[in-house]
Each structure stands twice: as structure tokens, then as C-alpha cells.
Design an enzyme around this catalytic site. Structure first.
Site, PDB file in Angstrom:
ATOM      1  N   LYS A 150      -5.119 -28.265  22.348  1.00  0.00           N
ATOM      2  CA  LYS A 150      -4.079 -28.944  21.551  1.00  0.00           C
ATOM      3  C   LYS A 150      -4.000 -28.282  20.173  1.00  0.00           C
ATOM      4  O   LYS A 150      -4.933 -27.569  19.774  1.00  0.00           O
ATOM      5  CB  LYS A 150      -4.428 -30.423  21.418  1.00  0.00           C
ATOM      6  CG  LYS A 150      -5.783 -30.683  20.748  1.00  0.00           C
ATOM      7  CD  LYS A 150      -6.213 -32.145  20.859  1.00  0.00           C
ATOM      8  CE  LYS A 150      -7.507 -32.387  20.116  1.00  0.00           C
ATOM      9  NZ  LYS A 150      -8.007 -33.757  20.264  1.00  0.00           N
ATOM     10  N   TYR A 183       1.282 -20.124 -11.754  1.00  0.00           N
ATOM     11  CA  TYR A 183       2.054 -21.323 -12.121  1.00  0.00           C
ATOM     12  C   TYR A 183       1.252 -22.267 -13.012  1.00  0.00           C
ATOM     13  O   TYR A 183       0.061 -22.475 -12.779  1.00  0.00           O
ATOM     14  CB  TYR A 183       2.444 -22.101 -10.870  1.00  0.00           C
ATOM     15  CG  TYR A 183       3.530 -21.452 -10.046  1.00  0.00           C
ATOM     16  CD1 TYR A 183       4.785 -21.196 -10.583  1.00  0.00           C
ATOM     17  CD2 TYR A 183       3.308 -21.126  -8.707  1.00  0.00           C
ATOM     18  CE1 TYR A 183       5.785 -20.613  -9.816  1.00  0.00           C
ATOM     19  CE2 TYR A 183       4.295 -20.544  -7.933  1.00  0.00           C
ATOM     20  CZ  TYR A 183       5.537 -20.287  -8.499  1.00  0.00           C
ATOM     21  OH  TYR A 183       6.520 -19.711  -7.737  1.00  0.00           O
TER      22      TYR A 183
HETATM   23  C1  LIG Z   1      -9.331 -33.827  20.381  1.00  0.00           C
HETATM   24  C2  LIG Z   1      -9.973 -34.577  21.443  1.00  0.00           C
HETATM   25  C3  LIG Z   1     -11.180 -34.120  22.006  1.00  0.00           C
HETATM   26  C4  LIG Z   1     -11.973 -32.972  21.431  1.00  0.00           C
HETATM   27  O1  LIG Z   1     -12.604 -33.388  20.244  1.00  0.00           O
HETATM   28  P1  LIG Z   1     -13.681 -32.485  19.489  1.00  0.00           P
HETATM   29  O2  LIG Z   1     -14.212 -33.356  18.430  1.00  0.00           O
HETATM   30  O3  LIG Z   1     -12.939 -31.297  18.958  1.00  0.00           O
HETATM   31  O4  LIG Z   1     -14.697 -32.087  20.473  1.00  0.00           O
HETATM   32  C5  LIG Z   1     -11.662 -34.776  23.118  1.00  0.00           C
HETATM   33  N1  LIG Z   1     -11.025 -35.869  23.626  1.00  0.00           N
HETATM   34  C6  LIG Z   1      -9.879 -36.347  23.082  1.00  0.00           C
HETATM   35  C7  LIG Z   1      -9.242 -37.545  23.680  1.00  0.00           C
HETATM   36  C8  LIG Z   1      -9.331 -35.742  21.958  1.00  0.00           C
HETATM   37  O5  LIG Z   1      -8.218 -36.235  21.425  1.00  0.00           O
END
Ligand SMILES: *Cc1c(COP(=O)(O)O)cnc(C)c1O
Length: 378
Positions: free
Chosen positions: A35, A272
């Protein structure tokens, strides 16, 4: 190509995945979250490589992210972590994504869309055991599973829960997390009691994968450690003691080059707001990187960058596309020399996150799309 680049190291990715596997019981699957463009690393590349290095499936948070993967030849199971809108269900079916769902409204729509498409859509039941984000209560899980079971065009292929404080080492948080696992186990037992196969049960992201072997169930889904970071330095120290052989290496390095060097006289203001003035004759280098690339504006004053192995401070405000560095203390630096903002050795993203009072996750995801991702094998 632009001087500012994000270098992504495949060998480090492979080593991190191998290290994670060494913690798992035989048969436990791995889902790699890709993601948010694989936490900024590039979703298509990371998904392909992670699958090559032996993970079982990947996950996304938005339907568009799943679409990008499917259009680029990723055929494995793709979990969809965030809840979809009703109007996104048709696309989910078409792309064969496996969404986390729990409410009858979305279940009905997914079933209908799957029927229209003459297909069966796999879904994971989200169970909220203490995160307070999505999912049914553990008490309701069996009832919802029965509701799903009656539908002809969707199939319960897994059950999931998510932990709120699994990356904490505090006693209270450890008991909170263990309580979450108990509630999850209860929900799964109830589903089984109702005569329903819960499919792949999964509870562990990074914190639980590292800290709780009992949370592995059928599959773990760690993101952060795949990308080479522990949740924080305290956790890194804890793991170092508990598993001295467990090593992670950050995958991404942010680099740029000096585009100009000038010497300014005492009393010259830089950038700036004229917030910084030279207190003597000063050599200033300009870098073509700014907050629009993900170099957060609040990092100046304070941040140093690495040039030819030494560190030099950013002076004045970080602009949208450029920033300036005081290089007076070194006489050998030349125009177009390489500058390292962070990398896997020396100053890492953890240093930047600590300065900002945030987490490495946020900064990784914040590297802008305009920064080219360059993939290397070593
Ligand atoms: C993002 C996410 C993960 C991974 O989390 P990490 O802390 O990066 O290991 C696992 N499960 C769900 C549902 C998530 O949203």
C-alpha cells in the site's frame, strides 16, 4: 535524469524477507503490504520482487492500488485492507481483489456484483479486537460468517484482526495486545463452532511478527520490517538482545547532487524569511531537493546531510524544490558532488523521524512521486 533520486536496493529487500522468514513457524504465510506505493518504494517493483523472494501475497489500501498491480501483471492474491465504498465493489470483483469487510451492506453488494460477473469473490472478515478502526466485534464474528456463508458468490477465505500497540514494549501494552489475540482466538473458535471454515487467520503486522510468536496464526503481514526499519530505536535494541542474528537493512536511500556553490560575505541571509545569516564568510551549496520531494520543511534548522562522508548543516528554510547547505568546513567539495540525505548506513530515516517527532512510516510514504525510483541489485 534529475539529481534527486530514491535508490532502492533489492538485495536488502531480499535479506529482510529472509530474516523475517527465520522468525516464522513452518507453514506460516507472508503477506507483504505494498500500500501507499509500497511505503514509497514503488509498488509494482516491490510486489514483483517480494513474490520472487518468496512471499505469498501482497496487500493494498485503495482499489486504484490494486488496479495498478493487476495492470502490471501481478496475479497473486491481493488483499484490500481499507473498507470500500459501495460503488467500488464492481471494480473489486473485476480486479479479483480480496477485501477486508464485515458489514451486511457491503457483503450484499459484493455478492450481487460477483453474481453479475459470474464469479466468486474471496473476502476476509475483519474483526475488531481493540484497534477501533474497522471490523465487527468478536462476539458478532460467527453471525457475520454465517451471513457470508449463505451468499453464493462470495467466499470467506480468511479472518483478520489488527493490533493497536503490538510494537510497544510496555507491560500494559503487552497485556492489551495479548488480550487482542485472545479475543481473536475466541472469534475464530466461534466461527468454527458454527461449522464454518475461517480460512487464513492473520493478526500480526510488524510489532507482533517480531514480539509475539503466538500471533503468527496462518499468516503474518508485516510492512515496516520488510522495508528495513524497526518501529523505533528502543525496539531495535530489544530485538538486538533477543535475536542478535536478526538484522534488517533499510532499502531506500535519498540522494541528490550539488547544483551550485558560492561564497557569501558575513551577514548574508539565506532562503525565505531571512531566518539564517552568515556570521563569517561562508561557502554555500544549493541542492535541488525540497519539501515537494518529501524533505520536510521542519527539518531545518537541525538536519545535516552527508557529502563525501562528512556531515554539513542545512541553513535557512527548506524551499519547495531546493535547499542550501553550509559547506565552509570542507575545502574539497565540488559542484555536482553527490549528497546523501539518508541511506541504509550512516544517517537513516530514523534520524529524520526522531528530529521531527514522527515515525519512519510517514516519511517513507512522503517521498514524492516526482522523485525517480532507481532499483539496484547491490
Ligand atoms: C499497514 C498494515 C499492516 C502493516 O503494518 P506494519 O506496521 O507496516 O507492519 C498490516 N495490516 C494492516 C491491516 C495494515 O493496515
Amino acid at each position: 535524469m534529475r539529481a534527486t533520486k530514491l535508490i532502492i536496493n533489492d538485495k536488502n529487500l531480499k535479506n529482510n524477507i529472509t530474516a523475517i522468514k527465520s522468525l516464522l513457524k513452518p507453514g506460516v504465510k507472508i503477506c507483504t503490504p505494498v500500500k501507499a506505493n509500497a511505503y514509497g518504494h514503488g509498488a509494482i517493483h516491490i510486489a514483483k520482487k517480494a513474490l520472487e523472494y518468496g512471499v505469498d501475497m501482497v496487500s493494498v489500501a485503495a482499489v486504484s492500488e490494486g488496479k495498478e498491480l493487476r495492470e502490471n501483471g501481478i496475479t497473486c492474491t491481493i488483499l484490500l485492507f481499507s473498507l470500500p465504498l459501495p460503488e467500488e465493489c464492481k471494480e473489486i470483483v473485476k480486479l479479483n481483489l480480496t477485501p477486508f469487510i464485515f458489514d451486511p451492506e457491503i457483503i450484499d453488494i459484493l455478492d450481487l456484483e460477483s453474481e453479475k460477473a459470474h464469479t466468486i469473490t474471496n473476502i476476509f472478515l475483519a474483526i475488531d479486537t481493540g484497534m477501533g478502526r474497522i471490523g465487527c466485534t468478536p462476539e458478532k464474528a460467527a453471525e457475520i460468517a454465517q451471513y457470508i456463508e449463505k451468499k453464493k458468490n462470495i467466499k470467506l477465505s480468511g479472518c483478520s484482526t489488527h493490533c493497536a500497540v503490538s510494537d510497544s514494549l510496555k507491560d500494559d501494552d503487552i497485556s492489551y495486545t495479548r488480550d487482542q489475540f485472545k479475543k481473536f482466538e475466541f472469534a475464530i473458535a466461534e466461527i468454527k463452532k458454527a461449522g464454518i471454515n475461517p480460512g487464513i487467520c492473520t493478526a500480526a503486522s510488524t510489532g507482533s511478527t517480531l514480539q509475539y510468536p503466538e500471533a503468527q496464526f496462518d499468516m503474518v503481514r508485516p510492512g515496516l520490517i520488510v522495508y528495513g526499519y524497526f518501529p523505533d530505536d528502543e525496539f531495535a535494541n530489544y530485538m538486538n538482545k533477543k535475536h542478535p542474528d536478526f538484522k534488517l537493512t533499510p532499502i531506500m536511500s535519498l540522494v541528490t547532487q550539488i547544483t551550485s556553490i558560492k561564497t557569501v560575505s558575513k551577514g548574508t541571509s539565506i532562503s525565505y524569511g531571512c531566518t539564517w545569516h552568515s556570521d563569517k564568510e561562508t561557502k554555500i551549496a544549493t541542492l535541488p531537493i525540497g519539501y515537494a520531494d518529501g524533505l520536510v520543511r521542519k527539518l531545518s534548522p537541525g538536519l545535516k546531510v552527508q557529502i563525501n562522508g562528512k556531515y554539513f548543516p542545512i541553513v535557512g528554510r527548506i524551499c519547495m524544490d531546493q535547499c542550501m547547505v553550509d559547506i565552509s568546513s570542507d575545502n574539497d567539495i565540488k559542484r555536482f558532488d553527490k549528497v546523501v540525505i539518508f541511506s541504509s548506513n550512516g544517517q537513516t530515516l530514523q534520524t529524520l523521524a526522531d528530529k521531527l517527532g514522527t515515525i519512519t512510516y510517514e516519511l517513507m510514504c512522503g517521498i514524492a512521486p516526482r522523485v525517480p525510483r532507481i532499483y539496484t541489485a547491490d
